[in-house]
Design an enzyme around this catalytic site. Sequence first.
Site, PDB file in Angstrom:
ATOM      1  N   TRP A  67       0.827  -1.202   0.000  1.00  0.00           N
ATOM      2  CA  TRP A  67       0.000   0.000   0.000  1.00  0.00           C
ATOM      3  C   TRP A  67       0.870   1.264   0.000  1.00  0.00           C
ATOM      4  O   TRP A  67       1.779   1.387  -0.795  1.00  0.00           O
ATOM      5  CB  TRP A  67      -0.991  -0.032   1.163  1.00  0.00           C
ATOM      6  CG  TRP A  67      -2.033  -1.116   1.076  1.00  0.00           C
ATOM      7  CD1 TRP A  67      -2.022  -2.311   1.745  1.00  0.00           C
ATOM      8  CD2 TRP A  67      -3.223  -1.143   0.257  1.00  0.00           C
ATOM      9  NE1 TRP A  67      -3.134  -3.059   1.421  1.00  0.00           N
ATOM     10  CE2 TRP A  67      -3.888  -2.378   0.510  1.00  0.00           C
ATOM     11  CE3 TRP A  67      -3.797  -0.250  -0.642  1.00  0.00           C
ATOM     12  CZ2 TRP A  67      -5.080  -2.729  -0.111  1.00  0.00           C
ATOM     13  CZ3 TRP A  67      -4.991  -0.599  -1.264  1.00  0.00           C
ATOM     14  CH2 TRP A  67      -5.623  -1.822  -1.001  1.00  0.00           C
ATOM     15  N   SER A  68       0.606   2.200   0.904  1.00  0.00           N
ATOM     16  CA  SER A  68       1.253   3.515   0.815  1.00  0.00           C
ATOM     17  C   SER A  68       2.705   3.541   1.258  1.00  0.00           C
ATOM     18  O   SER A  68       3.367   4.573   1.112  1.00  0.00           O
ATOM     19  CB  SER A  68       0.461   4.551   1.616  1.00  0.00           C
ATOM     20  OG  SER A  68      -0.743   4.857   0.954  1.00  0.00           O
ATOM     21  N   THR A  69       3.228   2.443   1.768  1.00  0.00           N
ATOM     22  CA  THR A  69       4.677   2.386   1.954  1.00  0.00           C
ATOM     23  C   THR A  69       5.366   2.599   0.617  1.00  0.00           C
ATOM     24  O   THR A  69       6.522   3.031   0.551  1.00  0.00           O
ATOM     25  CB  THR A  69       5.069   1.034   2.594  1.00  0.00           C
ATOM     26  OG1 THR A  69       4.401   0.926   3.862  1.00  0.00           O
ATOM     27  CG2 THR A  69       6.561   0.929   2.835  1.00  0.00           C
ATOM     28  N   THR A  70       4.640   2.340  -0.466  1.00  0.00           N
ATOM     29  CA  THR A  70       5.127   2.603  -1.826  1.00  0.00           C
ATOM     30  C   THR A  70       5.462   4.069  -2.029  1.00  0.00           C
ATOM     31  O   THR A  70       6.357   4.407  -2.830  1.00  0.00           O
ATOM     32  CB  THR A  70       4.063   2.176  -2.857  1.00  0.00           C
ATOM     33  OG1 THR A  70       3.591   0.865  -2.555  1.00  0.00           O
ATOM     34  CG2 THR A  70       4.602   2.212  -4.275  1.00  0.00           C
ATOM     35  N   LYS A  71       4.761   4.969  -1.366  1.00  0.00           N
ATOM     36  CA  LYS A  71       4.962   6.397  -1.602  1.00  0.00           C
ATOM     37  C   LYS A  71       6.390   6.840  -1.308  1.00  0.00           C
ATOM     38  O   LYS A  71       6.954   7.687  -2.012  1.00  0.00           O
ATOM     39  CB  LYS A  71       3.971   7.224  -0.773  1.00  0.00           C
ATOM     40  CG  LYS A  71       2.516   7.133  -1.226  1.00  0.00           C
ATOM     41  CD  LYS A  71       1.630   8.031  -0.375  1.00  0.00           C
ATOM     42  CE  LYS A  71       0.196   8.115  -0.901  1.00  0.00           C
ATOM     43  NZ  LYS A  71      -0.574   6.884  -0.678  1.00  0.00           N
TER      44      LYS A  71
END
Length: 394
Positions: A67-71
């Site tokens: 999820w937003s750890t991708t950011k």
Amino acid sequence: MTVVRGRCDARFEAVRKAFEENFESRGELGAAVAVFAGGEPVVDLWGGWADAAGTREWERDTLVNVWSTTKGVTALVAHLLVEEGQLDLDAPVARYWPEFAAAGKEQLPVRHLLSHRAGLAGLREPLTVADLYDWESTVARLAATEPWWEPGSRSGYHAMTYGFLVGEVIRRVTGRTTGAYLRERVTGPLGIDFAIGLPESEDSRVAELVPPQRVEGSEQSAVFAQLHPAAIAALTNPVLSAADANTAEWRRAQLPALNGHGTARAVAALYGILTGAPIGPEGGPEGGPEGGPGLLGRDAVERVREGQGACTDLVLGAGFGGETEIALGCWLSGPRRSYGPNPRAFGHDGYGGSFGLADPETGISVGYVMNRMGPRIADDPRKMALIEALYASL
């Protein structure tokens, strides 16, 4: 009792204990945690099950959507372009993406995209999950739309749009998608097991995401009734679920805010680059693609964590814990100690519990991934237990 496998330096035995306790008392199903010190792996642990039915063991090379750890990884790509002189954070986005100048956004600088201050937290027209897979259509809509609030005045978490906004700038500068540039410039040469846009050949290694416990409808309605319209757009247009992330369509898509797939070791390696550490294959201290120093110099590391002003985030609201501060692509640890006691450490959480952490002062980086999602956007109890144990070991 869940068997935890892997290696852990004796100094960090408290991290192993906290990881085991996540299975025993915090509802863990399958997970992995990795810690690097100065680019060298000192913790590499995994355990549990890669599926809800408990038929596949979590292996050293199990991948999962973070999820937003991708950011934070997408921010890394942008900062590499800055380091190479290809991207100016103070330049108008429209310099690189001319269509973006519509609706009063002519002078909006690139740094507002990275710091969630662009006022473009969500689109007004209804979207489906399938719409997110159409890159050209989504970025065209974002280019044409007007901001929900005065850009730069405060942060408002761009939960889904971040990846399209920053990713389109990356595409205009490099001619490649974020996933392709990441693979060519970073993960391929360094042997880091992480992808944005996962090849079909890797599907057999992917863990099944298990959804968080549902919030009662009346309670959820009361919370959303208090939100700014931009927050509702950011968080629910469209509504995303674990079921969406378990599909082949999701894995193949370019969603640089949402669908990075990797191991804990890979997350720790990528966030380790943000500390300025030299990272080699499998996270070993073997330097950049051609050896030598890390990919980001000291000035670049400071730029990554350059705070843009503390505030109560417009999208996440006071219920998130009061004032927070987003730097240029990651959240600062700050007084909440979200990434440990160093207020200038930084990182990013993924919906459900995953996180990456970078602490340049200690040279520490961390990656934690799991498949049983918790209900929080950030600061899951499993995360906080691991961080507390880590810093108690230093």
